[in-house]
Design a protein around this motif. Structure first.
Motif, mmCIF file in Angstrom:
data_model
loop_
_atom_site.group_PDB
_atom_site.id
_atom_site.type_symbol
_atom_site.label_atom_id
_atom_site.label_comp_id
_atom_site.label_asym_id
_atom_site.label_seq_id
_atom_site.Cartn_x
_atom_site.Cartn_y
_atom_site.Cartn_z
ATOM 1 N N THR A 24 0.864 -1.187 0.000
ATOM 2 C CA THR A 24 0.000 0.000 0.000
ATOM 3 C C THR A 24 0.896 1.230 0.000
ATOM 4 N N GLU A 25 1.323 1.635 -1.175
ATOM 5 C CA GLU A 25 2.288 2.724 -1.306
ATOM 6 C C GLU A 25 1.591 4.039 -1.636
ATOM 7 N N ILE A 26 1.915 5.060 -0.847
ATOM 8 C CA ILE A 26 1.526 6.436 -1.145
ATOM 9 C C ILE A 26 2.810 7.150 -1.546
ATOM 10 N N LYS A 27 2.895 7.584 -2.801
ATOM 11 C CA LYS A 27 4.144 8.136 -3.326
ATOM 12 C C LYS A 27 3.954 9.566 -3.796
ATOM 13 N N ALA A 28 4.816 10.449 -3.309
ATOM 14 C CA ALA A 28 4.770 11.845 -3.757
ATOM 15 C C ALA A 28 5.269 11.946 -5.195
ATOM 16 N N THR A 29 4.544 12.701 -6.004
ATOM 17 C CA THR A 29 4.967 12.922 -7.382
ATOM 18 C C THR A 29 5.252 14.389 -7.681
ATOM 19 N N ASP A 30 4.945 15.283 -6.708
ATOM 20 C CA ASP A 30 5.243 16.707 -6.872
ATOM 21 C C ASP A 30 6.113 17.180 -5.708
ATOM 22 N N ASN A 31 6.751 18.317 -5.894
ATOM 23 C CA ASN A 31 7.536 18.946 -4.844
ATOM 24 C C ASN A 31 6.646 19.760 -3.912
ATOM 25 N N TYR A 32 7.186 20.113 -2.747
ATOM 26 C CA TYR A 32 6.571 21.060 -1.820
ATOM 27 C C TYR A 32 5.184 20.632 -1.367
ATOM 28 N N VAL A 33 5.091 19.426 -0.824
ATOM 29 C CA VAL A 33 3.804 18.949 -0.319
ATOM 30 C C VAL A 33 4.045 18.196 0.991
ATOM 31 N N ASP A 34 3.139 18.393 1.954
ATOM 32 C CA ASP A 34 3.109 17.570 3.152
ATOM 33 C C ASP A 34 2.134 16.432 2.879
ATOM 34 N N MET A 35 2.608 15.205 2.949
ATOM 35 C CA MET A 35 1.810 14.103 2.427
ATOM 36 C C MET A 35 0.566 13.824 3.268
ATOM 37 N N PHE A 36 0.726 13.719 4.590
ATOM 38 C CA PHE A 36 -0.410 13.546 5.501
ATOM 39 C C PHE A 36 -0.372 14.684 6.519
ATOM 40 N N THR A 37 -1.496 15.374 6.700
ATOM 41 C CA THR A 37 -1.538 16.467 7.660
ATOM 42 C C THR A 37 -2.792 16.368 8.509
ATOM 43 N N ALA A 38 -2.664 16.850 9.754
ATOM 44 C CA ALA A 38 -3.823 16.963 10.638
ATOM 45 C C ALA A 38 -3.529 18.045 11.662
ATOM 46 N N SER A 39 -4.561 18.784 12.046
ATOM 47 C CA SER A 39 -4.414 19.837 13.036
ATOM 48 C C SER A 39 -5.593 19.802 13.998
ATOM 49 N N SER A 40 -5.269 19.777 15.294
ATOM 50 C CA SER A 40 -6.289 19.838 16.357
ATOM 51 C C SER A 40 -7.314 18.718 16.232
ATOM 52 N N LYS A 41 -6.832 17.517 15.936
ATOM 53 C CA LYS A 41 -7.703 16.345 15.850
ATOM 54 C C LYS A 41 -7.255 15.310 16.880
ATOM 55 N N SER A 42 -8.110 14.323 17.126
ATOM 56 C CA SER A 42 -7.770 13.281 18.090
ATOM 57 C C SER A 42 -8.196 11.919 17.566
ATOM 58 N N SER A 43 -7.588 10.906 18.140
ATOM 59 C CA SER A 43 -7.929 9.510 17.834
ATOM 60 C C SER A 43 -7.778 9.203 16.348
ATOM 61 N N LEU A 44 -6.598 9.526 15.826
ATOM 62 C CA LEU A 44 -6.256 9.208 14.442
ATOM 63 C C LEU A 44 -5.368 7.960 14.416
ATOM 64 N N LEU A 45 -5.466 7.199 13.340
ATOM 65 C CA LEU A 45 -4.644 5.997 13.172
ATOM 66 C C LEU A 45 -4.125 5.925 11.747
ATOM 67 N N LEU A 46 -2.800 5.847 11.616
ATOM 68 C CA LEU A 46 -2.158 5.493 10.345
ATOM 69 C C LEU A 46 -1.469 4.167 10.565
ATOM 70 N N ASP A 47 -1.823 3.159 9.789
ATOM 71 C CA ASP A 47 -1.373 1.800 10.068
ATOM 72 C C ASP A 47 -1.027 1.082 8.771
ATOM 73 N N SER A 48 0.146 0.466 8.722
ATOM 74 C CA SER A 48 0.533 -0.444 7.630
ATOM 75 C C SER A 48 0.490 0.216 6.264
ATOM 76 N N LEU A 49 1.093 1.419 6.180
ATOM 77 C CA LEU A 49 1.205 2.149 4.928
ATOM 78 C C LEU A 49 2.680 2.303 4.546
ATOM 79 N N TYR A 50 2.947 2.366 3.256
ATOM 80 C CA TYR A 50 4.269 2.693 2.749
ATOM 81 C C TYR A 50 4.203 4.114 2.220
#
Length: 199
Positions: A24-50
């Protein structure tokens, strides 16, 4: 999945993004990007990602600000500028990740408290450290392998009441475990530091 100029922005709490392993690959193809972002959130899960920054310019992998009770586990993160960046984010858990070949810090905790960093492989940061803790405190770093980073394996700067134990810090250009600033009342125990540039 090729990620272009837009971030994957997590706009709600209680969100889980779960992959099936390195396929499960998430690959950046452009410059100047934050791939995953979150602000002022709770109970988030990122699991088993490339998460592959693909050596693009100024691409950070995961940027969480003021997030709590969240987990990043069992992910592969490489070829970004900074792999995991938590700012003012408390009561979080980072475990079982393989984080390699990033430019700056593999894990950066700025102003964070009560973060558990457990059982990660953090290697080959090309200009920085495996784990960098700046201000905040009461974090726990156990069982991490911080090897072959450009400066230090683990750096605790102006942060107090942290625990660093049962970790390996080998073949870093700087020190294995480095404390600086007002880094008071930290517990450093049962770690292996060898083959580093300083000690």
């Amino acid at each position: 999945y090729n990620l272009g100029a837009s971030s994957i922005s997590i706009n709600k709490s209680n969100v889980a993004l779960m992959g099936a392993g390195k396929a499960t690959e998430i690959k950046a193809t452009d410059n100047y990007v934050d791939m995953f972002t979150a602000s002022s959130k709770s109970s988030l899960l990122l699991d088993s990602l490339y998460i592959n920054g693909n050596s693009k310019a100024e691409v950070d992998a995961i940027i969480f600000s003021s997030c709590s009770n969240s987990i990043i586990r069992n992910c592969w993160i490489e070829n970004a500028i900074r792999a995991i960046d938590f700012t003012s984010s408390n009561n979080n858990h980072i475990s079982g990740n393989v984080i390699t070949n990033n430019n700056n810090e593999n894990i950066f905790l700025s102003g964070c408290s009560y973060v558990v960093v457990f059982g990660n492989i953090l290697s080959s940061s090309t200009v920085s450290v495996g784990i960098y803790v700046y201000t905040g405190g009461n974090n726990i770093m156990i069982g991490n392998q911080c090897n072959s980073n450009y400066t230090h394996g683990i750096w605790v700067n102006a942060s107090s009441n942290n625990i660093v134990s049962n970790s390996q810090s080998v073949s870093n250009t700087g020190t294995g475990i480095h404390l600086s600033g007002d880094a008071d009342n930290n517990i450093i125990a049962s770690n292996r530091c060898s083959g580093n540039g300083l000690y």
